[in-house]
Design a protein around this motif. Structure first.
Motif, mmCIF file in Angstrom:
data_model
loop_
_atom_site.group_PDB
_atom_site.id
_atom_site.type_symbol
_atom_site.label_atom_id
_atom_site.label_comp_id
_atom_site.label_asym_id
_atom_site.label_seq_id
_atom_site.Cartn_x
_atom_site.Cartn_y
_atom_site.Cartn_z
ATOM 1 N N HIS A 134 0.836 -1.207 0.000
ATOM 2 C CA HIS A 134 0.000 0.000 0.000
ATOM 3 C C HIS A 134 0.874 1.261 0.000
ATOM 4 O O HIS A 134 0.518 2.269 -0.627
ATOM 5 C CB HIS A 134 -0.928 -0.007 1.215
ATOM 6 N N MET A 135 1.986 1.222 0.712
ATOM 7 C CA MET A 135 2.898 2.363 0.708
ATOM 8 C C MET A 135 3.485 2.593 -0.679
ATOM 9 O O MET A 135 3.577 3.730 -1.150
ATOM 10 C CB MET A 135 4.025 2.141 1.723
ATOM 11 N N ILE A 136 3.862 1.507 -1.333
ATOM 12 C CA ILE A 136 4.401 1.641 -2.696
ATOM 13 C C ILE A 136 3.353 2.231 -3.627
ATOM 14 O O ILE A 136 3.645 3.112 -4.448
ATOM 15 C CB ILE A 136 4.896 0.271 -3.206
ATOM 16 N N ALA A 137 2.107 1.774 -3.476
ATOM 17 C CA ALA A 137 1.017 2.305 -4.308
ATOM 18 C C ALA A 137 0.780 3.781 -4.054
ATOM 19 O O ALA A 137 0.313 4.509 -4.939
ATOM 20 C CB ALA A 137 -0.261 1.517 -4.050
ATOM 21 N N ALA A 138 1.127 4.248 -2.827
ATOM 22 C CA ALA A 138 0.941 5.662 -2.471
ATOM 23 C C ALA A 138 2.221 6.475 -2.683
ATOM 24 O O ALA A 138 2.337 7.584 -2.167
ATOM 25 C CB ALA A 138 0.500 5.770 -1.019
ATOM 26 N N GLN A 182 11.852 2.069 -3.908
ATOM 27 C CA GLN A 182 10.408 2.209 -4.151
ATOM 28 C C GLN A 182 9.770 3.208 -3.197
ATOM 29 O O GLN A 182 8.545 3.276 -3.096
ATOM 30 C CB GLN A 182 9.740 0.835 -4.038
ATOM 31 N N GLY A 183 10.632 3.987 -2.532
ATOM 32 C CA GLY A 183 10.133 5.087 -1.716
ATOM 33 C C GLY A 183 9.842 4.754 -0.268
ATOM 34 O O GLY A 183 9.266 5.584 0.443
ATOM 35 N N ILE A 184 10.250 3.571 0.175
ATOM 36 C CA ILE A 184 9.974 3.168 1.557
ATOM 37 C C ILE A 184 11.205 3.465 2.419
ATOM 38 O O ILE A 184 12.309 3.020 2.106
ATOM 39 C CB ILE A 184 9.637 1.672 1.674
ATOM 40 N N ARG A 185 10.999 4.198 3.507
ATOM 41 C CA ARG A 185 12.054 4.432 4.497
ATOM 42 C C ARG A 185 11.746 3.626 5.755
ATOM 43 O O ARG A 185 10.578 3.461 6.114
ATOM 44 C CB ARG A 185 12.149 5.916 4.862
#
Length: 275
Positions: A134-138, A182-185
């Protein structure tokens, strides 16, 4: 003060103590909050207090030792708010019945290890599994692990708790490495003694004085001292911080072991002035 407007945050262990304060602060900063707790009444209590303060909030409850609960928490967040941006893995085993058994390794049974590891590390891993898509989708997200100095040091008790917190730090490193592009920290806070109401009630003055002697600060932490760094790491102001392990422990894990003894001896000899 960094804005979290438009973000959706899940906080586990938010029925009381540190988690409750984190949930309130993220809501104050503009996040839509999902309060997760082990008991219905504690989850509902935090939900009600956040809503009374004007926050957008839902709550969900369940025992994190049940492998189906992490997915249910994330599903509740998506059903209520459509996405997940922030995950704070704060929940840990703190019930006295389990902690009293988490003592001498040679005497511990498998059930104690299993209970602590299920709640403290397997559930956070499963929450990451459920939340990351869901985080990747956002277009990205922030995961904060609430670890402990016990994950970096040996001690005379709580070996299962300590091992689980060490694993939590490593989980953050792996999440940061695998999903950073993919933008996740993902980051960890190494937390020391925090004077929540329950800790304050259970801590004898002599024990508090002992802990104070090992802090480099002239005070011990309150829940606000943990919530503020979490809010920062959750915000876009920390967008270039990932894979970090931040000590939020008053310096407890930063100094040589005999620090407090040297300070006491030196003060007694008139070498160091202590106010």
């Amino acid at each position: 003060m960094q804005s979290l407007n438009g973000k959706v945050a899940i906080i586990t262990g938010a029925g009381s103590g540190i988690g409750q304060r984190i949930a309130h602060l993220l809501a104050e900063r503009g996040a839509k909050v999902v309060v997760a707790a082990s008991r219905r009444e504690s989850a509902a209590g935090t939900e009600a207090s956040i809503r009374a303060a004007g926050g957008e909030v839902v709550s969900v409850f369940g025992d994190l030792a049940d492998a189906s609960v992490p997915q249910a928490i994330v599903d509740a967040a998506v059903a209520a708010f459509g996405k997940v941006d922030i995950l704070v893995n704060n929940a840990a085993v703190t019930d006295a019945a389990t902690l009293v058994k988490d003592a001498n390794i040679a005497d511990m049974d498998g059930a104690t290890w299993e209970r602590v590891l299920k709640v403290n590390i397997i559930a956070p891993a499963l929450l990451c599994k459920a939340a990351i898509p869901h985080m990747i989708a956002a277009d990205g997200g922030s995961i904060v692990m609430i670890a402990s100095g016990r994950g970096l040091q040996g001690d005379l008790g709580l070996p299962a708790y300590g091992a689980s917190k060490a694993a939590l730090i490593n989980l953050a490193l792996n999440v940061a490495t695998q999903y950073g592009k993919q933008g996740i920290r993902a980051n960890s806070l190494v937390v020391g003694m925090v004077m929540t109401p329950s800790v304050a009630a259970a801590t004898e003055p002599e024990m508090l004085e002992l802990f104070m002697g090992h802090h480099l600060t002239p005070y011990v932490a309150t829940p606000d001292d943990i919530a503020e760094p979490v809010a920062f790491l959750a915000s876009d102001a920390a967008r270039f911080i990932t894979g970090a392990t931040l000590a939020v422990d008053g310096g407890m894990t930063s100094h040589a072991a005999p620090f407090a003894d040297v300070m006491r001896i030196s003060a007694g000899a008139g070498m160091i002035k202590q106010d």
